[in-house]
Scaffold this motif. Structure first.
Motif, PDB file in Angstrom:
ATOM      1  N   UNK A   1     -78.862   3.152  37.701  1.00  0.00           N
ATOM      2  CA  UNK A   1     -79.794   3.182  38.825  1.00  0.00           C
ATOM      3  C   UNK A   1     -79.192   2.716  40.140  1.00  0.00           C
ATOM      4  N   UNK A   2     -78.086   1.970  40.091  1.00  0.00           N
ATOM      5  CA  UNK A   2     -77.483   1.444  41.319  1.00  0.00           C
ATOM      6  C   UNK A   2     -76.144   2.099  41.641  1.00  0.00           C
ATOM      7  N   UNK A   3     -75.930   3.265  41.070  1.00  0.00           N
ATOM      8  CA  UNK A   3     -74.733   4.035  41.408  1.00  0.00           C
ATOM      9  C   UNK A   3     -75.030   4.923  42.616  1.00  0.00           C
ATOM     10  N   UNK A   4     -74.129   4.914  43.576  1.00  0.00           N
ATOM     11  CA  UNK A   4     -74.234   5.794  44.733  1.00  0.00           C
ATOM     12  C   UNK A   4     -73.247   6.940  44.577  1.00  0.00           C
ATOM     13  N   UNK A   5     -73.624   8.089  45.123  1.00  0.00           N
ATOM     14  CA  UNK A   5     -72.842   9.302  44.903  1.00  0.00           C
ATOM     15  C   UNK A   5     -72.292   9.821  46.230  1.00  0.00           C
ATOM     16  N   UNK A   6     -70.994  10.096  46.257  1.00  0.00           N
ATOM     17  CA  UNK A   6     -70.382  10.701  47.430  1.00  0.00           C
ATOM     18  C   UNK A   6     -69.416  11.780  46.954  1.00  0.00           C
ATOM     19  N   UNK A   7     -69.008  12.642  47.888  1.00  0.00           N
ATOM     20  CA  UNK A   7     -68.017  13.679  47.591  1.00  0.00           C
ATOM     21  C   UNK A   7     -66.831  13.493  48.525  1.00  0.00           C
ATOM     22  N   UNK A   8     -65.641  13.663  47.973  1.00  0.00           N
ATOM     23  CA  UNK A   8     -64.413  13.537  48.743  1.00  0.00           C
ATOM     24  C   UNK A   8     -63.579  14.794  48.562  1.00  0.00           C
ATOM     25  N   UNK A   9     -63.029  15.308  49.642  1.00  0.00           N
ATOM     26  CA  UNK A   9     -62.095  16.436  49.571  1.00  0.00           C
ATOM     27  C   UNK A   9     -60.677  15.877  49.599  1.00  0.00           C
TER      28      UNK A   9
END
Length: 373
Positions: A293-301
Motif C-alpha cells: 500500500x505504500x509503494x510509489x510507482x514511477x517510470x524511467x527511460x
C-alpha cells in the motif's frame, strides 16, 4: 438570487437525477436549494494541457463563464501547494493541487450512499469549500452536522460561505483522522479525502450499527468507496461500492517525496511471469496495493528501454521491472520483496476467479485494517 442562478441549480439537479446520482427527493431538494457558486466565490484553477508538467491558471468570478462552470459536473481545484488560492495568482503555476470542490455527482452519490435518517448525527471529515456540508445541513439541519477540516484557511472560507447561505454547522479545525470525540457518538461518518488506512478513532466515535463511508486505496492511486458498519464488538466491516472513486489523499497519509532513488542496478534479479503492465488495470492495481500500500510507482527511460520502478520510501524496499523481447525481469532490493508480495496477491486473486472489488471485504479493528476477498 438571480433567475440564471436558480435555473443553473435546477438544471444541475435534473442532470444528476437523470444520471442516477440523485435517487431520493430530500437530496434533490438540497441540490436545488444550495448555490454551489457561493462556495466558489474565491475562484478555482483550470488545468492547462500540454506536453510538459501540469500547469494551472486561476478562474475568478470576473472570468467569462465562471458562473456556468460552477454548475458543471466537474471537480474544481481551489488550492495549490497547500496555501495558494486563485486570488493569489496572475498567470500560471506548476504545483500540486491540495484542495478542491468535488464534482457534484460524487458529492450527492456519497450522501445518498450514506443512507442517513432524519435524526442522524453526522461527522464529515474534510469540509473543503463547504458545498457538501451545506447539502448535509439542508437535509438534516445545522445541529446534526459536524465538519472537520485540517486547513484553518479552508475552514474559514467555508464557514463564511455557509453563513452567507444561512447554514451554521459546527466547524472544527483539526486533524480529521482523529475525528471529533466531543461530538460523538455519531450515526454516520462521511469522508471527503482518500485514505491508505481507515483510522480506528472513527470506529470508536460511531455508535454500533452506524455507518462510515470512506475512500480506501494506496500510493499507486487505485481507490474505491467503502461503506462499513460499526459492530457491537468495536470493529467495523463492509464492502466497496464500486465506481473507481478517487479523492486527494488525507495530508497525513499522502506519499512522502521520493528523494534520491536507490541504486536499482543492484539487487536480486529474476524472470517474472507478471509484468508491470498488469497494474495498468484498475482492479489489478488495487490488489497489488493490498500487498504494497505504500509503494510509489514511477517510470524511467534508461538505456533505450523503460523501467517500471516501485519504491517504498519508508523502509527502502524497491522493485524495478523491464521487458526485453516479450520477457519481463524484476530486480528487487531492501528489507522486503515488493514484487514477490504483489505476485502472490495477484496470483491468489486470479485463482479465486478475479472477483470484482465490490466483493472484497474491509475490516477495521484496533489492530488495523484488513482487505480480503
Amino acid at each position: 438570487m438571480s433567475n440564471e442562478e436558480q435555473e443553473l441549480r435546477l438544471r444541475l439537479a435534473k442532470m444528476l437525477a437523470t444520471n442516477g446520482h440523485l435517487r431520493t427527493r430530500p437530496w434533490r431538494e438540497a441540490v436545488e436549494a444550495v448555490p454551489r457558486h457561493e462556495f466558489l466565490r474565491g475562484g478555482f484553477f483550470d488545468r492547462i494541457d500540454g506536453s510538459g508538467p501540469t500547469a494551472w491558471t486561476p478562474i475568478t468570478p470576473h472570468t467569462p463563464l465562471w458562473l456556468e462552470r460552477c454548475y458543471e459536473d466537474e471537480s474544481l481545484v481551489t488550492q495549490i501547494a497547500g496555501t495558494i488560492v486563485p486570488g493569489d495568482l496572475r498567470g500560471e503555476i506548476m504545483r500540486a493541487p491540495t484542495s478542491s470542490s468535488t464534482m457534484p455527482s460524487l458529492v450527492v452519490r456519497m450522501w445518498e450512499d450514506l443512507q442517513v435518517e432524519d435524526d442522524d448525527l453526522v461527522l464529515e471529515v474534510g469540509t473543503g469549500t463547504g458545498y457538501s456540508t451545506a447539502l448535509g445541513c439542508h437535509r438534516l439541519t445545522d445541529e446534526r452536522i459536524t465538519s472537520v477540516e485540517v486547513d484553518a484557511g479552508v475552514s474559514a472560507r467555508a464557514g463564511t460561505a455557509l453563513a452567507q447561505c444561512g447554514y451554521h454547522p459546527q466547524l472544527i479545525v483539526g486533524d480529521g483522522l482523529a475525528g471529533h470525540a466531543a461530538g460523538s457518538p455519531y450515526d454516520r461518518v462521511i469522508v471527503t479525502c482518500g485514505l491508505v488506512s481507515l483510522p480506528y478513532a472513527w470506529v470508536e466515535q460511531t455508535r454500533p450499527g452506524g455507518t462510515i463511508l470512506a475512500t480506501l486505496g494506496g500510493w499507486m492511486f487505485s481507490s474505491e468507496l467503502a461503506r462499513l458498519t460499526v459492530n457491537d464488538d468495536g470493529t467495523a466491516s463492509g464492502r466497496f461500492l464500486g465506481g473507481q472513486i478517487s479523492f486527494m489523499l488525507a495530508r497525513p497519509q499522502s506519499p512522502p517525496p521520493l528523494g534520491m532513488l536507490p541504486d536499482i542496478d543492484q539487487g536480486d534479479e529474476r524472470l517474472t511471469t507478471l509484468g508491470a503492465d498488469v497494474i495498468n488495470d484498475w482492479d489489478t492495481r488495487f490488489v497489488a496495493q493490498i500487498a504494497a500500500p505504500r509503494a510509489q510507482r514511477i517510470s524511467l527511460d534508461r538505456d533505450g528501454r523503460t523501467e517500471h520502478v516501485l519504491v517504498d520510501v519508508g523502509d527502502g524496499s524497491w522493485a524495478a521491472l523491464a521487458e526485453t523481447e516479450g520477457r519481463w525481469t524484476v530486480r528487487q532490493g531492501g528489507p522486503e520483496r515488493i514484487w514477490d508480495d504483489i505476485e502472490t496477491h495477484v496470483r491468489l486473486w486470479r485463482e479465486a476467479g478475479t472477483p470484482t472489488l465490490e466483493k472484497f471485504q474491509v475490516t477495521v479493528t484496533p489492530d488495523g485494517q484488513k482487505i480480503t476477498w
